[in-house]
Design a protein around this motif. Sequence first.
Motif, mmCIF file in Angstrom:
data_model
loop_
_atom_site.group_PDB
_atom_site.id
_atom_site.type_symbol
_atom_site.label_atom_id
_atom_site.label_comp_id
_atom_site.label_asym_id
_atom_site.label_seq_id
_atom_site.Cartn_x
_atom_site.Cartn_y
_atom_site.Cartn_z
ATOM 1 N N SER A 1 20.369 13.160 -1.622
ATOM 2 C CA SER A 1 20.416 14.238 -2.616
ATOM 3 C C SER A 1 20.104 13.742 -4.020
ATOM 4 O O SER A 1 19.788 14.547 -4.907
ATOM 5 N N ASN A 2 20.178 12.426 -4.221
ATOM 6 C CA ASN A 2 19.824 11.847 -5.519
ATOM 7 C C ASN A 2 18.446 11.178 -5.488
ATOM 8 O O ASN A 2 18.142 10.349 -6.352
ATOM 9 N N TYR B 1 24.689 11.568 -0.121
ATOM 10 C CA TYR B 1 24.701 11.275 -1.562
ATOM 11 C C TYR B 1 23.398 10.598 -1.978
ATOM 12 O O TYR B 1 22.795 10.949 -2.999
ATOM 13 N N ARG B 2 22.960 9.623 -1.194
ATOM 14 C CA ARG B 2 21.728 8.918 -1.528
ATOM 15 C C ARG B 2 20.522 9.856 -1.493
ATOM 16 O O ARG B 2 19.718 9.886 -2.437
ATOM 17 N N SER C 1 25.750 4.039 -6.502
ATOM 18 C CA SER C 1 25.068 4.749 -7.590
ATOM 19 C C SER C 1 24.259 3.793 -8.472
ATOM 20 O O SER C 1 23.370 4.221 -9.212
#
Length: 588
Positions: A524-525, A521-522, A586
Amino acid sequence: MRFHPLSVLSALAFAPLSGLATHFESHWDDLREKHTWNSIPENWQNMGHPPADTTIDLHIALKAKNENALIDALIEVSSPGHPKHGEHLSREEVAELVAPPSDVLELANAWLEHHGVHPSTISTKHGGSWLTLMGVPVSRANELLRASYQLYQHVETNDTVLRTLSYRLPAALVEHVQNVAPTTHFGFPRTPRQEPLMHRGRATTEQTKVLGGEPGTVLSSRDQDVTPSSLRSFYKTSRYVPLAAGWNMLGVAGYNDDWPSPDDLRHFMNHYRFDATDATYRLVQIKGGGYSPNNPTNEANVNIQYTSAIAYPTTNIFYSTGGSETVGDPFINWLNHVLGLLSVPQTVSTPYGMPEHTVPPDYATHVCNLFAQLGARGVSVLFSTGNDGVGRGNCLVQDSSGNSRVQFTPNFPSTCAYGPWVTSVGGTTGYNPEIAASLSGGGFSVHFPRPSYQNNVVPTFLLNLGGQYDGLYNPGGRGVPDIALQAMNFPIVFKNELWEVSGTSASTPTAAGIISLLNDYRISNGRPPLGFLNVLLYGICLEGLNDITSGSNPGCNTDGFSAVPGWDPVTGLGSLDFERLVAILSRW
């Protein structure tokens, strides 16, 4: 820099080290004890001297010119809110931080040359902090370290190692050397003692509907299988689709001739992760690590099957790492390889360990500092706490005087280190509520003090514990575990047969799979990976954990510690809630 209080050193205490190699040439036989066992460590027996032509690889770890530089950098890049948070270091930047003073490196090489160690046999790595001497005759190693290397065999496992009960170093060098290995460290990395394997039958596709794994399945009692789909549902990862599988990597460490089977992995996915039947892994063999896919071990299979099932399609790398009586220590062999890579896996699962009291402090500190280097480079390292509760058997250990006493025995390296620099994983069972698994290893380190980020939670537990177990544990030590996940009734495929296993060697790869998804998640962002986890877990991510408040971990003929609200030495801070953790991360 500290100098040994010898008159010759006192006279030079304020002099530069340059030229000391020549000055000390006549003093190489002025030796100081580095570490000594009063007797042969428990469960080992002396098998006598090795053959005359035996050689050994020696690793010499030199202390950094600034011993706090790496620790300071690791805390900076791991602390949310710090200007350098997430700015993980490169291999070269870490090597610069851990480099010894150049004059100390010169001194060490002069000492080795004096004893006939040819420069061509010395490999210098990690900024000069690590000297590897290849193929040293045992007779020369004995002379070099004033040691007495002999063969020792473990009475339970039959492992044979080449070790010495003591070793010494020149007075001019002893304060500059962190550790020499292998010397007095006898233990081999061991997987936690699992509950006995339960045979479930042939892994045929006709059994798929019977043995479960249907999407959406959740645990409804403590007696049901803990399948990948139930884990994904329970820890809330089932709706997440990885997007950085080409950049994100998950490493699985294997020792002691442990390796998995790709056929077993395929059969496992056919049963329990129908959308991932093409799952595979990349194999890396280190320092004589073997691989025979038709002869896997259940330990390696449970690791690769559950990291793959949780984190698919993330790249899985299985490291088959060698270690024997002559090629050195398996942990150090693995760390030497990984620290030398330009690109390192962002998450590593390592369900291995050994009772901490069997590990010499200088060796433990050296290994933990190497894991700190991985953390500084952005790697999240997870270790299991073992399956013996607060300790196995009667927990009689010998103190420095050779006297026996009862002591709770946590597992190393889950107790690492000053920071500490690894995340330790205990075990739970059940659902609604999730409770502590009685096998969950936990307790307090004897070698390493409590890290500052535990100061907000551990004292509360100790206050409520009162005087219970006084003298059996170190209340000022690093507390383990940090987190705990499901550890009971895991189905695996082993040699095309269905089996059931339990232990923290199952909870650790599960936790690693979830952390790997958080890293996905980290990444890919456009954000850096999590790296060293514990500052986050004890800080901003605390609200993303499920507190476990019941159960205990008996051992050492006691009831062990109890799980309570907040942190405890059975389940740590609790289990992971992926969706809540994503929401928290996030914002950072």
